[in-house]
Write an enzyme that holds these catalytic residues in place. Structure first.
Site, PDB file in Angstrom:
ATOM      1  CB  ALA A  78     -12.060  -4.769   1.242  1.00 54.10           C
ATOM      2  CG  ASP A  79      -7.726  -1.922   2.524  1.00 51.87           C
ATOM      3  OD1 ASP A  79      -7.108  -2.039   3.676  1.00 51.87           O
ATOM      4  OD2 ASP A  79      -7.695  -2.729   1.575  1.00 51.87           O
ATOM      5  CG  MET A  80     -10.601   2.990  -0.302  1.00 52.13           C
ATOM      6  SD  MET A  80      -9.690   4.451   0.364  1.00 52.13           S
ATOM      7  CE  MET A  80      -8.434   4.537  -0.890  1.00 52.13           C
ATOM      8  N   GLY A 124     -12.427   2.033   6.108  1.00 49.18           N
ATOM      9  CA  GLY A 124     -11.732   3.279   6.888  1.00 49.18           C
ATOM     10  C   GLY A 124     -12.842   4.101   7.005  1.00 49.18           C
TER      11      GLY A 124
END
Length: 415
Positions: A181-183, A186
């Site tokens: 989810a973070d990637m 980003g």
């Protein structure tokens, strides 16, 4: 200790290369993955990314270690500069204001409301610096009932529906084994920053970007809401299969390895069945169309899997390549180390490293023909550029000396 592999191309640092984003100044207050993924994309293409890190321990990403090495930081901190700042001391906000005054982009991922408490409310920053683009990353966004909650990728991977979809049909839901989810957030972050800068080019006005971790991963899951309305129920887990196409799965070969295969186009499925000597499946109403194959997915997988299981991975891949079937060997990183495509294309490169001699990392993506991304310099030591960054925003010798003597700013040598 050498963390590289002799197979990868050697890539020297290229500090002299400017990149497409030369002159763009980014102040990155974020921690961990999503913000660092955003600023990495900008840094790889020439932006001057200034990481503002706590004096005590720096960005928590530095603590994500393997074999005692901050491997995440070494990769995702590349091409960035670091200033170590003690946010608890008087004067810290003044330094932040000075950095922001010289910036085009501000990235932060504090819990909603924190910037306002720090005296750095985006509305005020925009009044003071009309061209500033502010990227606000949070778990659930700046508005809505869940906005005050702390948010990490694991939480939104569960709430987004991703984990429910992921897993074997007869098993429980599965979270991804990486900061997915973070990637994804980003990458959306970098895209949104560049979109906002494009508007600023026309109008001179920056804007505030409200980027949650939740919504980007939802956007990758397909037409979930529409399909739920159409079917009246959530889609079931299908393991390595697919709700939308068949054959599509991972199949074991005779030597205990695996291949991944996708017959999502009708012509590809027909070609596969012919290769298998099962031309009859192309006229059988159970298998003749994609919709029919999806309805009989387990039967199709059994037939295809049994045929593949007669051959080693190399043997079946040779057959697939000759018949132009969309399939690939299922690799782990050890397999990737030996694959000539990864080597010759330079997907990974070896770069110099003060601690390990050389380290392997992925090359900048995507590949631009005229202004490609480059690896200009290594991930910084905590506070490595503190003095130079202070001078960049106009601090004189006395002010720099005072900042260090008061421990407001640090030259920490921690990795």
């Amino acid at each position: 200790m050498d963390a590289s592999t002799s197979h990868w191309r050697k890539a020297a640092f290229t500090p002299e290369q400017s990149g497409a984003l030369k002159g763009l100044v980014v102040v990155d207050l974020s921690r961990l993955v999503a913000g660092n993924m955003t600023s990495l994309q900008l840094a790889d293409f020439g932006a001057d990314v200034i990481k503002v890190e706590p004096v005590s321990s720096g960005d928590p990403l530095r603590a994500w270690q393997n074999a005692g090495v901050s491997s995440f930081w070494k990769v995702y901190g590349r091409n960035k500069r670091s200033i170590a700042l003690d946010f608890r001391k008087d004067g810290a906000i003044d330094i932040l204001r000075g950095l922001i005054a010289h910036a085009d982009v501000l990235i932060e991922n504090f819990r909603p409301g924190t910037m306002e408490k720090m005296g750095l409310a985006p509305d005020q920053l925009r009044k003071d610096h009309p061209g500033l683009v502010i990227l606000r990353v949070s778990g659930f966004g700046q508005t809505g009932p869940y906005s005050p909650r702390p948010g990490f990728g694991t939480i939104v991977e569960g709430m987004s529906g991703f984990a429910h979809r992921n897993g074997e049909a007869d098993g429980g839901p599965l979270l991804p084994p990486l900061a997915l989810a973070d990637m994804i957030a980003g990458l959306y972050g970098a895209f949104s920053v560049m979109t906002a800068l494009r508007v600023r080019d026309d109008t001179g006005q920056g804007q505030v970007i409200d980027l949650s971790l939740l919504e980007p991963i939802i956007s990758t899951l397909g037409p979930e809401a529409l399909d739920f309305a159409l079917m009246g129920k959530a889609k079931p887990r299908v393991g390595n299969g697919s709700n939308t196409s068949s054959p599509r799965n991972v199949y074991q070969t005779a030597d205990g390895l695996y291949v991944a295969l996708s017959g999502s186009m009708q012509r590809m499925a027909e070609r596969l069945f012919c290769l298998m000597g099962r031309d009859d499946m192309n006229s059988d109403p159970r298998y003749a169309t994609n919709a029919a194959r999806v309805a009989h997915r387990s039967e199709v997988d059994k037939i295809v899997g049994d045929w593949i299981g007669q051959y080693t991975r190399d043997e079946v891949m040779e057959k697939f390549e000759a018949a132009e079937i969309t399939a690939s060997p299922l690799y782990n990183i050890a397999d990737i180390h030996e694959d000539r495509h990864f080597i010759e294309r330079g997907v990974y490169v070896d770069v110099p490293d003060d601690d390990l001699g050389e380290i392997a990392m992925h090359s900048p993506v995507p590949r631009l023909s005229d202004t490609p991304g480059t690896i200009r310099f290594a991930a910084p030591r905590l506070g490595e550029h503190s003095e130079q960054i202070l001078r960049d925003i106009g601090y004189d010798d006395a002010q720099v000396k005072a900042a260090f003597e008061s421990a407001l700013v640090s030259r920490s040598k921690d990795k």
